[in-house]
Design a protein around this motif. Structure first.
Motif, PDB file in Angstrom:
ATOM      1  N   LEU A  53     106.104 -37.771   7.672  1.00 54.65           N
ATOM      2  CA  LEU A  53     104.775 -37.398   7.190  1.00 54.65           C
ATOM      3  C   LEU A  53     103.820 -38.584   7.251  1.00 54.65           C
ATOM      4  N   LEU A  54     104.291 -39.750   6.846  1.00 53.42           N
ATOM      5  CA  LEU A  54     103.427 -40.933   6.844  1.00 53.42           C
ATOM      6  C   LEU A  54     103.045 -41.331   8.267  1.00 53.42           C
ATOM      7  N   ARG A  55     103.981 -41.251   9.188  1.00 54.17           N
ATOM      8  CA  ARG A  55     103.671 -41.574  10.586  1.00 54.17           C
ATOM      9  C   ARG A  55     102.603 -40.640  11.138  1.00 54.17           C
ATOM     10  N   SER A  56     102.711 -39.364  10.803  1.00 51.49           N
ATOM     11  CA  SER A  56     101.708 -38.405  11.273  1.00 51.49           C
ATOM     12  C   SER A  56     100.364 -38.671  10.607  1.00 51.49           C
ATOM     13  N   ALA A  57     100.392 -39.054   9.334  1.00 52.98           N
ATOM     14  CA  ALA A  57      99.149 -39.290   8.607  1.00 52.98           C
ATOM     15  C   ALA A  57      98.351 -40.449   9.185  1.00 52.98           C
ATOM     16  N   VAL A  58      99.031 -41.514   9.588  1.00 59.34           N
ATOM     17  CA  VAL A  58      98.293 -42.686  10.083  1.00 59.34           C
ATOM     18  C   VAL A  58      97.882 -42.537  11.541  1.00 59.34           C
ATOM     19  N   THR A  59      98.534 -41.665  12.273  1.00 56.64           N
ATOM     20  CA  THR A  59      98.215 -41.516  13.700  1.00 56.64           C
ATOM     21  C   THR A  59      97.269 -40.351  13.959  1.00 56.64           C
ATOM     22  N   THR A  60      97.044 -39.478  12.959  1.00 60.04           N
ATOM     23  CA  THR A  60      96.113 -38.351  13.131  1.00 60.04           C
ATOM     24  C   THR A  60      95.090 -38.392  11.991  1.00 60.04           C
ATOM     25  N   ARG A  61      94.814 -37.239  11.374  1.00 60.88           N
ATOM     26  CA  ARG A  61      93.881 -37.180  10.246  1.00 60.88           C
ATOM     27  C   ARG A  61      94.672 -37.226   8.945  1.00 60.88           C
ATOM     28  N   TRP A  62      94.527 -38.312   8.214  1.00 60.51           N
ATOM     29  CA  TRP A  62      95.342 -38.520   7.018  1.00 60.51           C
ATOM     30  C   TRP A  62      95.089 -37.476   5.938  1.00 60.51           C
ATOM     31  N   GLN A  63      93.865 -36.911   5.915  1.00 63.08           N
ATOM     32  CA  GLN A  63      93.503 -35.968   4.848  1.00 63.08           C
ATOM     33  C   GLN A  63      94.441 -34.745   4.830  1.00 63.08           C
ATOM     34  N   GLY A  64      94.924 -34.362   5.995  1.00 62.83           N
ATOM     35  CA  GLY A  64      95.777 -33.188   6.075  1.00 62.83           C
ATOM     36  C   GLY A  64      97.179 -33.407   5.531  1.00 62.83           C
ATOM     37  N   TYR A  65      97.509 -34.643   5.161  1.00 66.72           N
ATOM     38  CA  TYR A  65      98.869 -34.958   4.705  1.00 66.72           C
ATOM     39  C   TYR A  65      98.935 -35.326   3.228  1.00 66.72           C
ATOM     40  N   VAL A  66      97.788 -35.288   2.562  1.00 70.11           N
ATOM     41  CA  VAL A  66      97.788 -35.616   1.134  1.00 70.11           C
ATOM     42  C   VAL A  66      98.645 -34.614   0.359  1.00 70.11           C
ATOM     43  N   ARG A  67      98.420 -33.343   0.583  1.00 70.09           N
ATOM     44  CA  ARG A  67      99.172 -32.334  -0.170  1.00 70.09           C
ATOM     45  C   ARG A  67     100.665 -32.366   0.162  1.00 70.09           C
ATOM     46  N   PRO A  68     101.082 -32.383   1.447  1.00 69.76           N
ATOM     47  CA  PRO A  68     102.516 -32.430   1.743  1.00 69.76           C
ATOM     48  C   PRO A  68     103.218 -33.658   1.158  1.00 69.76           C
ATOM     49  N   VAL A  69     102.567 -34.818   1.208  1.00 68.27           N
ATOM     50  CA  VAL A  69     103.195 -36.032   0.676  1.00 68.27           C
ATOM     51  C   VAL A  69     103.280 -35.965  -0.844  1.00 68.27           C
ATOM     52  N   SER A  70     102.208 -35.539  -1.497  1.00 67.30           N
ATOM     53  CA  SER A  70     102.236 -35.457  -2.961  1.00 67.30           C
ATOM     54  C   SER A  70     103.270 -34.439  -3.423  1.00 67.30           C
ATOM     55  N   LYS A  71     103.422 -33.340  -2.696  1.00 69.52           N
ATOM     56  CA  LYS A  71     104.430 -32.341  -3.061  1.00 69.52           C
ATOM     57  C   LYS A  71     105.836 -32.895  -2.873  1.00 69.52           C
ATOM     58  N   LEU A  72     106.050 -33.616  -1.787  1.00 73.42           N
ATOM     59  CA  LEU A  72     107.368 -34.196  -1.519  1.00 73.42           C
ATOM     60  C   LEU A  72     107.760 -35.187  -2.610  1.00 73.42           C
ATOM     61  N   LEU A  73     106.787 -35.956  -3.099  1.00 68.03           N
ATOM     62  CA  LEU A  73     107.055 -36.986  -4.097  1.00 68.03           C
ATOM     63  C   LEU A  73     106.928 -36.479  -5.527  1.00 68.03           C
ATOM     64  N   ALA A  74     106.476 -35.227  -5.684  1.00 72.70           N
ATOM     65  CA  ALA A  74     106.280 -34.649  -7.014  1.00 72.70           C
ATOM     66  C   ALA A  74     105.312 -35.484  -7.843  1.00 72.70           C
ATOM     67  N   VAL A  75     104.204 -35.908  -7.220  1.00 68.44           N
ATOM     68  CA  VAL A  75     103.161 -36.655  -7.921  1.00 68.44           C
ATOM     69  C   VAL A  75     101.815 -35.986  -7.663  1.00 68.44           C
ATOM     70  N   GLU A  76     100.805 -36.372  -8.425  1.00 67.04           N
ATOM     71  CA  GLU A  76      99.469 -35.820  -8.254  1.00 67.04           C
ATOM     72  C   GLU A  76      98.848 -36.296  -6.940  1.00 67.04           C
ATOM     73  N   LYS A  77      98.011 -35.439  -6.370  1.00 69.38           N
ATOM     74  CA  LYS A  77      97.372 -35.787  -5.097  1.00 69.38           C
ATOM     75  C   LYS A  77      96.500 -37.035  -5.210  1.00 69.38           C
ATOM     76  N   ARG A  78      95.917 -37.232  -6.392  1.00 73.33           N
ATOM     77  CA  ARG A  78      95.042 -38.394  -6.560  1.00 73.33           C
ATOM     78  C   ARG A  78      95.785 -39.716  -6.382  1.00 73.33           C
ATOM     79  N   GLN A  79      97.124 -39.694  -6.613  1.00 66.80           N
ATOM     80  CA  GLN A  79      97.904 -40.920  -6.434  1.00 66.80           C
ATOM     81  C   GLN A  79      98.158 -41.223  -4.961  1.00 66.80           C
ATOM     82  N   ILE A  80      97.961 -40.241  -4.119  1.00 68.37           N
ATOM     83  CA  ILE A  80      98.327 -40.380  -2.713  1.00 68.37           C
ATOM     84  C   ILE A  80      97.110 -40.575  -1.816  1.00 68.37           C
TER      85      ILE A  80
END
Length: 238
Positions: A157-184
């Motif tokens: 997910l992180l590799r895709s976020a930095v090589t494309t549009r990072w905004q589209g990966y905030v929700r998937p990463v926050s869900k994977l880590l079980a943290v709030e989106k604002r932290q990501i």
């Protein structure tokens, strides 16, 4: 006569910080014989002798989880103070002196299912159970990701976020880590900017060989993406 290990060779042992065991014993003014006696008298471990304690303190053998718990109680410390860095779900539980039943109950997992997850090293809890596990074991985010087997999907997910549009990966990463989106959000934006900046600098320096140079720089950044991610996540779990 060499000291024999105190556990069968097939029985897993937690990581053991043998210098800490000696330091704690000496701070209490106890001899190895006093520790061995306490473990025999209070915990029924009749096989523990002064030689056993000395072997542990010299790193020649390691206590089992039950022996570690008894040793910690005898030395008036937590099991975590006698352990090296916890690596597995079971080791994190032992470091906090919790019984399997406690972790299973607090995580909302059936005890038999939890024990299987400890045995296999594969966490299969859902999002709510995973968040509860992190709370009861007080796991920092890197430990949470490792224990629950999420390092590989997070890396992708992180590799895709930095090589494309990072905004589209905030929700998937926050869900994977079980943290709030604002932290990501800020973390992904920073990683994206760092990656794109590195690529741009490499192209400007590379001249005619810019393509090869930028490709190498990009691969290096992506290979180390988790190393660069963790320092940006402020203080682990809030």
């Amino acid at each position: 006569m060499p000291v024999q290990p105190s556990q069968p060779p097939h029985q897993p042992t937690p990581p053991f910080n043998f210098p800490a065991a000696r330091r704690l014993r000496e701070a209490l003014g106890m001899a190895p014989g006093h520790v061995a006696y306490g473990m025999r008298a209070s915990y029924g471990l009749a096989h523990i002798t002064p030689d056993t304690i000395m072997a542990w303190e010299r790193g020649l053998s390691s206590p089992t989880s039950a022996e570690l718990t008894a040793l910690a109680a005898t030395l008036w410390c937590s099991p975590g103070e006698l352990m090296g860095a916890a690596r597995t779900l079971r080791e994190h539980r032992l470091a906090r002196g919790l019984a399997p039943e406690d972790v299973a109950r607090e995580s909302g997992v059936e005890i038999q299912a939890y024990l299987r997850m400890e045995e296999t090293g594969v966490w299969r809890g859902n999002e709510r159970q995973s968040a509860a596990l992190a709370r009861v074991l007080d796991l920092a985010l890197p430990d949470f990701v490792h224990v629950t087997g999420r390092a590989e999907p997070l890396t992708e997910l992180l590799r895709s976020a930095v090589t494309t549009r990072w905004q589209g990966y905030v929700r998937p990463v926050s869900k994977l880590l079980a943290v709030e989106k604002r932290q990501i959000e800020g973390v992904l934006r920073q990683l994206h900017e760092d990656y794109q900046s590195r690529m741009a600098r490499t192209l400007s320096w590379g001249g005619g060989a810019g393509s090869d140079a930028s490709g190498e720089a990009g691969r290096d950044f992506l290979d180390r993406i988790l190393e660069q991610f963790w320092p940006l996540v402020r203080g682990g779990r809030d």
